[in-house]
Every structure is written in structure tokens, then in C-alpha cells.
Write an enzyme that holds these catalytic residues in place. Structure first.
Site, PDB file in Angstrom:
ATOM      1  N   CYS A   1       0.814  -1.228   0.000  1.00  0.00           N
ATOM      2  CA  CYS A   1       0.000   0.000   0.000  1.00  0.00           C
ATOM      3  C   CYS A   1       0.846   1.276   0.000  1.00  0.00           C
ATOM      4  O   CYS A   1       0.338   2.357  -0.282  1.00  0.00           O
ATOM      5  CB  CYS A   1      -0.942   0.006   1.193  1.00  0.00           C
ATOM      6  SG  CYS A   1      -1.944  -1.484   1.282  1.00  0.00           S
TER       7      CYS A   1
ATOM      8  N   HIS B   1      -3.412   6.800   3.149  1.00  0.00           N
ATOM      9  CA  HIS B   1      -3.808   5.575   2.456  1.00  0.00           C
ATOM     10  C   HIS B   1      -5.173   5.166   2.997  1.00  0.00           C
ATOM     11  O   HIS B   1      -5.381   5.116   4.221  1.00  0.00           O
ATOM     12  CB  HIS B   1      -2.761   4.493   2.701  1.00  0.00           C
ATOM     13  CG  HIS B   1      -3.253   3.116   2.402  1.00  0.00           C
ATOM     14  ND1 HIS B   1      -3.856   2.807   1.210  1.00  0.00           N
ATOM     15  CD2 HIS B   1      -3.262   1.972   3.149  1.00  0.00           C
ATOM     16  CE1 HIS B   1      -4.219   1.532   1.231  1.00  0.00           C
ATOM     17  NE2 HIS B   1      -3.865   1.008   2.397  1.00  0.00           N
TER      18      HIS B   1
ATOM     19  N   ASN C   1     -10.299  -0.441   0.197  1.00  0.00           N
ATOM     20  CA  ASN C   1      -8.837  -0.324   0.197  1.00  0.00           C
ATOM     21  C   ASN C   1      -8.285  -0.817  -1.140  1.00  0.00           C
ATOM     22  O   ASN C   1      -8.341  -2.016  -1.427  1.00  0.00           O
ATOM     23  CB  ASN C   1      -8.293  -1.173   1.362  1.00  0.00           C
ATOM     24  CG  ASN C   1      -6.784  -1.127   1.476  1.00  0.00           C
ATOM     25  OD1 ASN C   1      -6.095  -0.656   0.573  1.00  0.00           O
ATOM     26  ND2 ASN C   1      -6.265  -1.627   2.586  1.00  0.00           N
TER      27      ASN C   1
HETATM   28  O1  UT7 Z   1      -3.645  -1.717   3.816  1.00  0.00           O
HETATM   29  C1  UT7 Z   1      -3.613  -2.255   5.123  1.00  0.00           C
HETATM   30  C2  UT7 Z   1      -4.742  -3.212   5.247  1.00  0.00           C
HETATM   31  N1  UT7 Z   1      -5.392  -3.492   6.465  1.00  0.00           N
HETATM   32  C3  UT7 Z   1      -5.928  -2.661   7.375  1.00  0.00           C
HETATM   33  O2  UT7 Z   1      -5.759  -1.490   7.423  1.00  0.00           O
HETATM   34  C4  UT7 Z   1      -6.812  -3.323   8.415  1.00  0.00           C
HETATM   35  C5  UT7 Z   1      -6.599  -2.827   9.808  1.00  0.00           C
HETATM   36  N2  UT7 Z   1      -7.534  -3.472  10.727  1.00  0.00           N
HETATM   37  C6  UT7 Z   1      -8.849  -3.161  10.753  1.00  0.00           C
HETATM   38  O3  UT7 Z   1      -9.271  -2.267  10.027  1.00  0.00           O
HETATM   39  C7  UT7 Z   1      -9.755  -3.890  11.707  1.00  0.00           C
HETATM   40  O4  UT7 Z   1      -8.988  -4.691  12.549  1.00  0.00           O
HETATM   41  C8  UT7 Z   1     -10.822  -4.762  10.975  1.00  0.00           C
HETATM   42  C9  UT7 Z   1     -11.834  -3.859  10.282  1.00  0.00           C
HETATM   43  C10 UT7 Z   1     -10.148  -5.660   9.955  1.00  0.00           C
HETATM   44  C11 UT7 Z   1     -11.568  -5.639  11.986  1.00  0.00           C
HETATM   45  O5  UT7 Z   1     -12.170  -4.851  12.964  1.00  0.00           O
HETATM   46  P1  UT7 Z   1     -12.081  -5.289  14.488  1.00  0.00           P
HETATM   47  O6  UT7 Z   1     -12.882  -4.338  15.260  1.00  0.00           O
HETATM   48  O7  UT7 Z   1     -10.620  -5.403  14.830  1.00  0.00           O
HETATM   49  O8  UT7 Z   1     -12.811  -6.684  14.471  1.00  0.00           O
HETATM   50  P2  UT7 Z   1     -12.245  -8.098  14.930  1.00  0.00           P
HETATM   51  O9  UT7 Z   1     -11.245  -8.597  13.941  1.00  0.00           O
HETATM   52  O10 UT7 Z   1     -11.820  -7.979  16.366  1.00  0.00           O
HETATM   53  O11 UT7 Z   1     -13.546  -8.979  14.853  1.00  0.00           O
HETATM   54  C12 UT7 Z   1     -14.655  -8.703  15.684  1.00  0.00           C
HETATM   55  C13 UT7 Z   1     -15.758  -9.669  15.305  1.00  0.00           C
HETATM   56  C14 UT7 Z   1     -15.303 -11.119  15.252  1.00  0.00           C
HETATM   57  O12 UT7 Z   1     -16.358 -11.903  15.778  1.00  0.00           O
HETATM   58  P3  UT7 Z   1     -16.274 -12.494  17.254  1.00  0.00           P
HETATM   59  O13 UT7 Z   1     -15.068 -13.383  17.280  1.00  0.00           O
HETATM   60  O14 UT7 Z   1     -16.150 -11.311  18.153  1.00  0.00           O
HETATM   61  O15 UT7 Z   1     -17.568 -13.228  17.391  1.00  0.00           O
HETATM   62  C15 UT7 Z   1     -15.159 -11.408  13.781  1.00  0.00           C
HETATM   63  O16 UT7 Z   1     -15.364 -12.767  13.471  1.00  0.00           O
HETATM   64  O17 UT7 Z   1     -16.242  -9.371  14.002  1.00  0.00           O
HETATM   65  C16 UT7 Z   1     -16.270 -10.578  13.209  1.00  0.00           C
HETATM   66  N3  UT7 Z   1     -16.078 -10.225  11.823  1.00  0.00           N
HETATM   67  C17 UT7 Z   1     -17.096  -9.910  11.011  1.00  0.00           C
HETATM   68  N4  UT7 Z   1     -18.409  -9.836  11.193  1.00  0.00           N
HETATM   69  C18 UT7 Z   1     -19.176  -9.470  10.171  1.00  0.00           C
HETATM   70  C19 UT7 Z   1     -14.920 -10.136  11.133  1.00  0.00           C
HETATM   71  N5  UT7 Z   1     -15.167  -9.778   9.864  1.00  0.00           N
HETATM   72  C20 UT7 Z   1     -16.513  -9.625   9.762  1.00  0.00           C
HETATM   73  C21 UT7 Z   1     -17.363  -9.244   8.720  1.00  0.00           C
HETATM   74  N6  UT7 Z   1     -18.678  -9.184   8.968  1.00  0.00           N
HETATM   75  N7  UT7 Z   1     -16.910  -8.938   7.493  1.00  0.00           N
END
Ligand code: UT7
Length: 314
Positions: free
Chosen positions: A113, A241, A271
């Protein structure tokens, strides 16, 4: 020696996919995606549409807008981690389609990125080095990330989009350009494109990337301002970004900066990795948001880990 932007352009593939569309094929919802990321939709390439055609469309328009003929281009640099082929490079494929001169070197830069910012600084150094024949460089970021998304992994499949952004640049004393680039070899928290069946897809430790981004982006902005000898108040726009709206909100809060200064378009494109910054710059130019003489601070981070910034004078 600084860098002048003569023109920008962008290209998006034809397939518009909303959060509701994704919710029909995987266990997710518009509410989850929007509240966690700010993303509302993204564009994906259709079957058979490739990165070369996408990049070519953006580059051809950037050349036209710059009022240049292909034979005036001295350098062609692509930032991508999703080229159509490992070789020839995306830059060479576009070089051929545009009919750029044989004296213009063409190669890809893979800094995930952060790629477009690394490519800009590489172009500036090569143009300043005196070995090129001519003074204009074509620099672009172009990605088809849909190709490396695992449809069974909702934690990554909803975050990315395809797209291309291009710029024609030239050296200029009147357009100061300050760059900062860095890397920390850590392949575990974010990777894609391996040769095995299991590691070809994007794999990401979301919260680790979130922590890294919210730490490195403010540091990078601070480092860039220090190098340039100016303050954030003296900068007209900040273009981060576009990975997650919440990351940008954290950065704004950490810096105590006015949010109006931070351009955001992640709701439209998701993204797009190396394409996100040039797409944003092109949109801003098109809307007349960036005026001649204004200073735009761009900052990126991504897999590698990598990060980088550029303070651009338009
Ligand atoms: O270019 C660089 C690329 N990457 C980034 O910049 C990503 C940086 N990270 C993030 O933006 C965030 O960490 C995410 C948006 C990816 C995730 O958000 P989060 O608040 O950290 O969520 P999490 O990974 O802690 O997941 C929370 C819950 C989980 O369920 P449980 O275990 O709490 O029951 C996940 O399974 O959300 C669930 N989950 C979803 N639910 C619905 C994960 N993805 C999804 C989804 N839809 N697409």
C-alpha cells in the site's frame, strides 16, 4: 530538486459491489462493514478483466491530460502487488500498450500500500540522476486485489477493492517535494500472493495491522513535517492511504488535527492498496479541491511492513 505534478487520472473496473451484495454471499452485513471501516462499496474486475487494462486506462488519460505524446515519457513506474504476470512487469505491459520509447525504462515497485509513494520518490531520484532521456515520468499505482481475496474469509474479503491511479511528473525547483520511506521486515501480520494453495490469498491479523497503522501514520506525518521544516497548519491537505476510516479518525485524534484537512473516499472504493493515494489525488484535482501552490501531505502504510510519506507541492 522538487517534483511537479502535470496531470493525474484514475480508472475503476466496471463491477460495482455494495456491502449488501457481499452480505448475500457471505456472513456479513452493511452495518458491520460500515461501522468498522467506513466502506460502503468497492469496484471489482470482472472475470477476464486484468490489471494491465485498468492501469493502461488510467495512464493513457494521465498522458492526455498532461498534453504529452508517449515518446516524451522518460520513465514508467508501476506500484503494484497484483500484476497480471510475475514477468513481464505491469510497467512493461503498459509501456508496450502506450508505445513508450525504448529509452524509457519500465519496472514495477512492490511496496504494497506504500507503493505509489515509493514510486514517486524513485522517479524523482532517477529523473534527478541524469541518466534518463527526457524529463517526464509516468508513475501509477494499480491493483486487482479481488484476485487474491478469499471468499471464505469475511475478515478480509470485505475490505479491499480494485482500481488504478496515475500521475505524470517532472522535476521542478518551484515544487518542493519531501519524502520519507521505511520498512520493518515482518511478514506475519499481513501477506498475500504466495505460491501455495493456502497462502495465495490476503491473510491479515486485523487488530495488529490496526495498531501498527495508528502508531506509524502519526510518526510518519511528524517525521515528514520535521524534514520539510513546516507544521501541519501549513499543510493544506492530508491524504492517508485509504485502508479504514477508523484508522484515519484515530490519527486525527492523536494529532489533534482538524478532520476537514483529511481527505477520505474509502466509502466509494474500499482499500485499493497502491492505487488508493493516486485515486484520491485525482478525485481532489477533479473536484478543484487542490489548487496550485497548495501543499498535500500523503502518507501510506502496508504489508512488509512498510510505510512512507510525501509532502507534495501542487
Ligand atoms: O492496507 C492495510 C490493510 N489493512 C488494514 O488497514 C486493516 C486494519 N484493521 C482493521 O481495520 C480492523 O482490525 C478490521 C476492520 C479488519 C476488523 O475490525 P475489528 O474491530 O478489529 O474486528 P475483529 O477482527 O476484532 O472482529 C470482531 C468480530 C469477530 O467476531 P467475534 O469473534 O467477536 O464473534 C469477527 O469474526 O467481528 C467478526 N467479523 C465480522 N463480522 C461481520 C470479522 N469480519 C466480519 C465481517 N462481517 N466482514
Amino acid at each position: 530538486m522538487g517534483l511537479k505534478f502535470l496531470a493525474t487520472a484514475r480508472a475503476l473496473p466496471g463491477c460495482l459491489v455494495t456491502n449488501d451484495d457481499l452480505a448475500q454471499v457471505m456472513d456479513t452485513s452493511d452495518e458491520w462493514i460500515t461501522s468498522r471501516t467506513g466502506i460502503r462499496q468497492r469496484y471489482f474486475c470482472a472475470e477476464g478483466e486484468g490489471n494491465t487494462a485498468l492501469a493502461f486506462a488510467a495512464c493513457r488519460q494521465a498522458l492526455e491530460r498532461a498534453g504529452l505524446r508517449p515518446d516524451q515519457i522518460a520513465l514508467c513506474l508501476a506500484a503494484t502487488f497484483t500484476p497480471d504476470h510475475a514477468t513481464p512487469s505491469l510497467a512493461c505491459e503498459v509501456h508496450g500498450m502506450l508505445g513508450l520509447p525504448e529509452s524509457a525504462p519500465a519496472f514495477d515497485i512492490n511496496v504494497a500500500c506504500t507503493g505509489f509513494l515509493a514510486a514517486l520518490e524513485t522517479a524523482r531520484c532517477l529523473l534527478a540522476g541524469g541518466s534518463l532521456q527526457g524529463k517526464y515520468a509516468l508513475v501509477f499505482g494499480s491493483e486487482v486485489i479481488s484476485r487474491v481475496l478469499d471468499p471464505n474469509d469475511r475478515s478480509t474479503a470485505v475490505l479491499f477493492g480494485d482500481g488504478a491511479g496515475a500521475a505524470v511528473v517532472a522535476l521542478s525547483d518551484e515544487h518542493p517535494f519531501v519524502s520519507l520511506l521505511g520498512a520493518r521486515g515482518d511478514p506475519e501480520i499481513l501477506c498475500a500472493g504466495g505460491s501455495g494453495q493456502d497462502d495465495r490469498y490476503v491473510r491479515m491479523q486485523g487488530s495488529a495491522v490496526f495498531r501498527f497503522a495508528t502508531q506509524i501514520v502519526p510518526e510518519c506525518i511528524g517525521g515528514l513535517l520535521e524534514r520539510a521544516g513546516c507544521t501541519l497548519e501549513e499543510v493544506d491537505w492530508v491524504v492517508c492511504h485509504q485502508a479504514n476510516g477508523r484508522i484515519i479518525d484515530h490519527v486525527i485524534k492523536k494529532l489533534g488535527a482538524p478532520s476537514e484537512k483529511f481527505y477520505m473516499n474509502i466509502h466509494r472504493y474500499a482499500n485499493t492498496s497502491a492505487a488508493s493515494i493516486p485515486i484520491a489525488l485525482d478525485e481532489m484535482c477533479e473536484k478543484g479541491l487542490i489548487r496550485p501552490g497548495q501543499r498535500v501531505l500523503c502518507v501510506g502504510f502496508g504489508a512488509g511492513l512498510t510505510w512512507g510519506g510525501a509532502l507534495i507541492t501542487f
